[in-house]
Design an enzyme around this catalytic site. Structure first.
Site, PDB file in Angstrom:
ATOM      1  N   ASN A 125       7.062  39.830  -0.729  1.00  0.00           N
ATOM      2  CA  ASN A 125       8.143  39.083  -0.077  1.00  0.00           C
ATOM      3  C   ASN A 125       9.151  40.080   0.485  1.00  0.00           C
ATOM      4  O   ASN A 125       9.257  41.208   0.003  1.00  0.00           O
ATOM      5  CB  ASN A 125       8.838  38.174  -1.103  1.00  0.00           C
ATOM      6  CG  ASN A 125       9.941  37.341  -0.477  1.00  0.00           C
ATOM      7  OD1 ASN A 125       9.744  36.756   0.592  1.00  0.00           O
ATOM      8  ND2 ASN A 125      11.106  37.301  -1.096  1.00  0.00           N
ATOM      9  N   HIS A 127      13.318  40.342   1.398  1.00  0.00           N
ATOM     10  CA  HIS A 127      14.605  39.681   1.141  1.00  0.00           C
ATOM     11  C   HIS A 127      15.710  40.490   1.829  1.00  0.00           C
ATOM     12  O   HIS A 127      15.717  41.720   1.737  1.00  0.00           O
ATOM     13  CB  HIS A 127      14.857  39.612  -0.373  1.00  0.00           C
ATOM     14  CG  HIS A 127      16.115  38.901  -0.724  1.00  0.00           C
ATOM     15  ND1 HIS A 127      16.244  37.526  -0.649  1.00  0.00           N
ATOM     16  CD2 HIS A 127      17.322  39.369  -1.121  1.00  0.00           C
ATOM     17  CE1 HIS A 127      17.470  37.188  -1.007  1.00  0.00           C
ATOM     18  NE2 HIS A 127      18.148  38.289  -1.295  1.00  0.00           N
ATOM     19  N   VAL A 162      13.192  33.950  -8.928  1.00  0.00           N
ATOM     20  CA  VAL A 162      13.494  34.152  -7.499  1.00  0.00           C
ATOM     21  C   VAL A 162      14.008  35.561  -7.213  1.00  0.00           C
ATOM     22  O   VAL A 162      14.893  36.061  -7.905  1.00  0.00           O
ATOM     23  CB  VAL A 162      14.560  33.125  -7.038  1.00  0.00           C
ATOM     24  CG1 VAL A 162      14.996  33.391  -5.606  1.00  0.00           C
ATOM     25  CG2 VAL A 162      14.014  31.724  -7.152  1.00  0.00           C
ATOM     26  N   ASP A 163      13.446  36.179  -6.157  1.00  0.00           N
ATOM     27  CA  ASP A 163      13.885  37.492  -5.682  1.00  0.00           C
ATOM     28  C   ASP A 163      13.914  38.545  -6.792  1.00  0.00           C
ATOM     29  O   ASP A 163      14.841  39.353  -6.897  1.00  0.00           O
ATOM     30  CB  ASP A 163      15.245  37.386  -4.977  1.00  0.00           C
ATOM     31  CG  ASP A 163      15.174  36.478  -3.756  1.00  0.00           C
ATOM     32  OD1 ASP A 163      14.111  36.462  -3.107  1.00  0.00           O
ATOM     33  OD2 ASP A 163      16.153  35.781  -3.475  1.00  0.00           O
ATOM     34  N   ALA A 191      15.840  46.467  10.668  1.00  0.00           N
ATOM     35  CA  ALA A 191      15.341  47.310   9.565  1.00  0.00           C
ATOM     36  C   ALA A 191      14.108  46.670   8.920  1.00  0.00           C
ATOM     37  O   ALA A 191      13.134  47.363   8.600  1.00  0.00           O
ATOM     38  CB  ALA A 191      16.444  47.522   8.533  1.00  0.00           C
ATOM     39  N   GLU A 192      14.130  45.347   8.755  1.00  0.00           N
ATOM     40  CA  GLU A 192      12.980  44.649   8.145  1.00  0.00           C
ATOM     41  C   GLU A 192      11.707  44.910   8.939  1.00  0.00           C
ATOM     42  O   GLU A 192      10.632  45.111   8.368  1.00  0.00           O
ATOM     43  CB  GLU A 192      13.241  43.139   8.100  1.00  0.00           C
ATOM     44  CG  GLU A 192      14.306  42.720   7.106  1.00  0.00           C
ATOM     45  CD  GLU A 192      14.472  41.211   6.990  1.00  0.00           C
ATOM     46  OE1 GLU A 192      15.036  40.757   6.007  1.00  0.00           O
ATOM     47  OE2 GLU A 192      14.036  40.477   7.899  1.00  0.00           O
TER      48      GLU A 192
HETATM   49  C1  GRF Z   1      14.127  37.404   7.082  1.00  0.00           C
HETATM   50  O1  GRF Z   1      15.403  37.863   7.381  1.00  0.00           O
HETATM   51  C2  GRF Z   1      13.783  37.621   5.636  1.00  0.00           C
HETATM   52  O2  GRF Z   1      14.531  38.605   5.014  1.00  0.00           O
HETATM   53  C3  GRF Z   1      14.072  36.299   4.994  1.00  0.00           C
HETATM   54  O3  GRF Z   1      13.797  35.343   5.966  1.00  0.00           O
HETATM   55  C4  GRF Z   1      13.977  35.906   7.275  1.00  0.00           C
HETATM   56  C5  GRF Z   1      12.760  35.539   8.083  1.00  0.00           C
HETATM   57  O4  GRF Z   1      12.933  35.831   9.443  1.00  0.00           O
HETATM   58  N1  GRF Z   1      13.270  36.154   3.798  1.00  0.00           N
HETATM   59  P1  GRF Z   1      11.709  35.768  10.461  1.00  0.00           P
HETATM   60  O5  GRF Z   1      11.133  34.353  10.409  1.00  0.00           O
HETATM   61  O6  GRF Z   1      10.707  36.799  10.066  1.00  0.00           O
HETATM   62  O7  GRF Z   1      12.316  36.051  11.798  1.00  0.00           O
END
Ligand code: GRF
Length: 212
Positions: A125, A127, A162-163, A191-192
């Site tokens: 996951n 977060h 959770v998380d 960053a993600e």
């Molecule tokens: C992300 O910011 C993630 O951290 C959270 O949900 C968001 C999903 O965004 N869990 P996307 O659908 O990938 O644009």
């Protein structure tokens, strides 16, 4: 400034053994799904994207899957009486995709312990905070309200709480003067998009190394 620290795909490990099949779960826009699919298409992440389960008809993630020719299934939680029967339906779809790993990319449903057990802990996951800070919903707003100078994002293995669950990789993101939740979330998402493909390679490589 974007991510201050994050494992890069250039440094991410080679995944030993056969190319893993990875299924995805998403509920929203699918920008993380797009980043992962792009990394696969560019040859930077050596996995096969086996399929997407989306619980929201019309979600952007479904368009992303279509664009990258990833098979998708819509399974709406609204059509199930409880979490257990919904999770069982999702699990059946994941089994049909024959995936070794499951990647939650904005999956806005809590999952049951039975679901995680059936997937043998191979669920990731992402977060939008530096866990263990700011667990749960509205993590970006929580960081702004706390007045911290740095927040970020975390990829972790999913556990029933959770998380929580072992952290695979994190990226730090600065909070700038005048940031609102939207501006900060956009910076965290940049960053993600770098972190998640690298973290997937790290998690799978690590699991395969330890099971040898
Ligand atoms: C992300 O910011 C993630 O951290 C959270 O949900 C968001 C999903 O965004 N869990 P996307 O659908 O990938 O644009």
């Amino acid at each position: 400034m974007d991510a201050m620290f994050a494992p890069s795909l250039v440094n991410s490990p080679v995944i030993p053994g056969p190319r893993p099949r990875v299924a995805l779960l998403a509920s929203g826009a699918g920008t993380n799904l797009a980043a992962i699919a792009r990394a696969v298409a560019d040859g930077e992440l050596a996995v096969d994207l086996a399929g997407l389960v989306c619980n929201v008809a019309g979600a952007g993630a479904l368009d992303v899957a279509a664009r990258y020719e990833i098979p998708s299934r819509i399974i709406s939680h609204l059509e199930y009486d409880d979490r257990a029967s919904f999770d069982a339906a999702v699990l059946e779809a994941l089994r049909a995709f024959d995936a070794e790993w499951v990647v939650m990319a904005g999956w806005m449903r809590l999952v049951t312990p039975a679901f995680l057990e059936a997937l043998a802990g191979r669920v990731l996951n992402i977060h939008p905070s530096l866990l263990p800070a700011f667990r749960g919903l509205r993590a970006v707003e929580q960081a702004l309200a706390a007045g911290v100078a740095i927040t970020g994002c975390t990829v972790h293995l999913v556990e029933p709480e959770v998380d929580s669950g072992p952290i695979i990789a994190q990226a730090a993101v600065p909070i700038e003067d005048g940031d609102d939740a939207e501006a900060l979330h956009a910076r965290i998402q940049r960053a993600e998009h770098k972190l998640y493909p690298a973290a997937i390679a790290i998690a799978i490589a690590r699991a395969r190394e330890t099971s040898r």
